[in-house]
Design a protein around this motif. Structure first.
Motif, PDB file in Angstrom:
ATOM      1  N   ASN A  96       0.826  -1.207   0.000  1.00 42.02           N
ATOM      2  CA  ASN A  96       0.000   0.000   0.000  1.00 42.02           C
ATOM      3  C   ASN A  96       0.862   1.259   0.000  1.00 42.02           C
ATOM      4  O   ASN A  96       0.534   2.243  -0.671  1.00 42.02           O
ATOM      5  CB  ASN A  96      -0.926  -0.021   1.216  1.00 42.02           C
ATOM      6  N   SER A  97       1.961   1.219   0.729  1.00 41.08           N
ATOM      7  CA  SER A  97       2.860   2.378   0.756  1.00 41.08           C
ATOM      8  C   SER A  97       3.506   2.603  -0.606  1.00 41.08           C
ATOM      9  O   SER A  97       3.610   3.744  -1.078  1.00 41.08           O
ATOM     10  CB  SER A  97       3.939   2.173   1.821  1.00 41.08           C
ATOM     11  N   HIS A 100       1.537   4.511  -3.254  1.00 39.10           N
ATOM     12  CA  HIS A 100       1.277   5.935  -3.053  1.00 39.10           C
ATOM     13  C   HIS A 100       2.556   6.752  -2.899  1.00 39.10           C
ATOM     14  O   HIS A 100       2.525   7.868  -2.397  1.00 39.10           O
ATOM     15  CB  HIS A 100       0.382   6.124  -1.820  1.00 39.10           C
ATOM     16  N   MET A 101       3.670   6.165  -3.285  1.00 39.17           N
ATOM     17  CA  MET A 101       4.936   6.903  -3.230  1.00 39.17           C
ATOM     18  C   MET A 101       5.162   7.612  -4.550  1.00 39.17           C
ATOM     19  O   MET A 101       5.162   6.981  -5.607  1.00 39.17           O
ATOM     20  CB  MET A 101       6.103   5.947  -2.938  1.00 39.17           C
ATOM     21  N   LEU A 131      10.836   3.973   3.683  1.00 36.33           N
ATOM     22  CA  LEU A 131      10.024   3.126   4.554  1.00 36.33           C
ATOM     23  C   LEU A 131      10.758   2.992   5.885  1.00 36.33           C
ATOM     24  O   LEU A 131      11.952   2.655   5.917  1.00 36.33           O
ATOM     25  CB  LEU A 131       9.823   1.742   3.943  1.00 36.33           C
ATOM     26  N   SER A 151       6.024   3.521   8.587  1.00 41.51           N
ATOM     27  CA  SER A 151       5.743   4.854   8.049  1.00 41.51           C
ATOM     28  C   SER A 151       6.461   5.041   6.716  1.00 41.51           C
ATOM     29  O   SER A 151       7.483   4.402   6.438  1.00 41.51           O
ATOM     30  CB  SER A 151       6.158   5.939   9.048  1.00 41.51           C
ATOM     31  N   ASP A 152       5.895   5.930   5.890  1.00 40.19           N
ATOM     32  CA  ASP A 152       6.473   6.192   4.572  1.00 40.19           C
ATOM     33  C   ASP A 152       6.450   7.687   4.287  1.00 40.19           C
ATOM     34  O   ASP A 152       5.961   8.484   5.084  1.00 40.19           O
ATOM     35  CB  ASP A 152       5.722   5.418   3.484  1.00 40.19           C
ATOM     36  N   GLY A 176       4.987   8.886   1.444  1.00 35.63           N
ATOM     37  CA  GLY A 176       4.078   8.942   0.304  1.00 35.63           C
ATOM     38  C   GLY A 176       3.200  10.178   0.319  1.00 35.63           C
ATOM     39  O   GLY A 176       3.455  11.158   1.048  1.00 35.63           O
ATOM     40  N   SER A 188      -1.953   9.955   9.404  1.00 34.07           N
ATOM     41  CA  SER A 188      -1.476  10.557   8.164  1.00 34.07           C
ATOM     42  C   SER A 188      -1.998  11.975   8.023  1.00 34.07           C
ATOM     43  O   SER A 188      -2.795  12.463   8.822  1.00 34.07           O
ATOM     44  CB  SER A 188      -1.940   9.707   6.966  1.00 34.07           C
ATOM     45  N   GLY A 207       2.932  11.890   4.298  1.00 33.79           N
ATOM     46  CA  GLY A 207       3.226  10.484   4.483  1.00 33.79           C
ATOM     47  C   GLY A 207       2.179   9.814   5.353  1.00 33.79           C
ATOM     48  O   GLY A 207       1.271  10.452   5.896  1.00 33.79           O
ATOM     49  N   THR A 208       2.313   8.506   5.490  1.00 35.17           N
ATOM     50  CA  THR A 208       1.350   7.717   6.262  1.00 35.17           C
ATOM     51  C   THR A 208       2.094   6.771   7.185  1.00 35.17           C
ATOM     52  O   THR A 208       3.143   6.221   6.817  1.00 35.17           O
ATOM     53  CB  THR A 208       0.441   6.901   5.322  1.00 35.17           C
TER      54      THR A 208
END
Length: 334
Positions: free
Chosen positions: A225-226, A229-230, A237, A254-255, A257, A308, A313-314
């Motif tokens: 999923n990450s 959306h990057m 990551l 966490s990312d 994105g 988020s 990012g999320t």
């Protein structure tokens, strides 16, 4: 004796009439009391039962009484509430089933249409060179892989949803497990442009009761999923293991994105939900990835949360009950 006889002849009828009047009055009062305390509530229950029979489950029966009639009313009210909840759950389940079928139909139609287009091009001779034919064949293979992935996730989600997927729980050193998972990810060709970092904030082993395979699936779904959306390169990551308290161990991923709008956060773990307005199915996305994560974490007795903000990012936070392995006796050590 004559005066006495006359007295009794007058007195006895008077007494009898008085007793009869008292009896009638007492009977009337008792009937009124019984009517108010028993018969009237029974008629109210009958009326409420009639409304339930007609499908009206919103009419409540509230009596402030502690006797047997009050207990009957309380039991009837509990029955009404449970019946209403049961019917509401059934209606919601039916609505979810309809949405599920609609979403499946929509998501499978896109790759099927693409495959059909490629096949028609091959049949009509549009692909008149070996290079073009290989291109169309590659597109068919890619779309078939996407469909297979979507169907696999749908099957997994359905099995989790009905509680038919067996879990093999063991006492797991979360720190060692996460270190191994991160090392495997770094070797994945998909991560060639992704900077992956890992930290154990506790600095020591933390144990949880987990199914290794299912937890690995949850981690991969979050990573997938990450990646979808990057937009920045290099992507990032970050994996963290946290001891929130003596009873809770958390895994945070966490990312950097695009992030999730605040209004969408409560729904990201719902089936087929996508924060984007469009219903695109890029990279074979089924819309079930995070829903599967939620199901797996709940089966572990934990909770999952998304943190988020747009362009911020999320972070996905999975919390698990801490496990305290039994101490090893000296005589048991190898």
């Amino acid at each position: 004796m004559e005066p006495v006889a006359r007295f009794f002849r007058k007195f006895i009828p008077t007494v009898l009439l008085t007793l009869l009047g008292a009896l009638i009055l007492t009977n009337g009062i008792l009937t009124y009391i019984v009517s108010r305390s028993i018969i009237k509530p029974l008629y109210a229950l009958k009326s409420a039962a009639g409304r339930i029979r007609e499908g009206d489950l919103d009419h409540s029966v509230q009596w402030q009484r502690k006797d047997e009639v009050g207990q009957l009313g309380t039991a009837f009210e509990e029955m009404r509430i449970r019946l209403k909840e049961s019917i509401g759950d059934k209606l919601q389940l039916e609505q979810n089933r309809k949405e599920l079928l609609a979403s499946i139909s929509h998501d499978l139609k896109t790759p099927i249409t693409a495959i059909q287009g490629c096949v028609e091009c091959l049949q009509d001779g549009i692909a008149d060179t070996e290079e073009k034919r290989q291109k169309y064949i590659g597109m068919i293979a890619g779309k078939t892989t996407d469909m297979n992935r979507m169907i696999e996730e749908l099957l997994l989600y359905s099995t989790l949803d009905i509680g038919k997927l067996p879990f093999n729980f063991v006492s797991l050193d979360a720190a060692a497990y996460m270190q191994q998972a991160v090392d495997e990810l770094k070797l994945n060709p998909r991560m060639s442009e992704i900077e992956i970092s890992w930290r154990n904030d506790a600095g020591r082993p933390l144990f949880i009761r987990a199914d290794r395979e299912k937890l690995h699936r949850a981690l991969l779904n979050i990573v997938d999923n990450s990646l979808k959306h990057m937009r920045q390169r290099p992507g990032m990551l970050r994996f963290e293991l946290l001891e929130e308290d003596e009873n809770t161990v958390a895994i945070r991923i966490s990312d950097n994105g695009t992030g999730i709008p605040a209004e969408a956060l409560p729904y990201v773990f719902d089936q087929f939900y996508r924060a984007e307005p469009s219903r695109s199915t890029d990279a074979g996305s089924s819309g079930l990835g995070l829903a599967i994560v939620k199901q797996i974490v709940h089966e572990h007795g934990g909770t999952v949360e998304a943190i988020s903000g747009t362009e911020a990012g999320t972070a996905i936070m999975m919390r698990f009950p801490a496990d305290r392995p039994a101490p090893v006796e000296k005589g048991d050590q190898p």
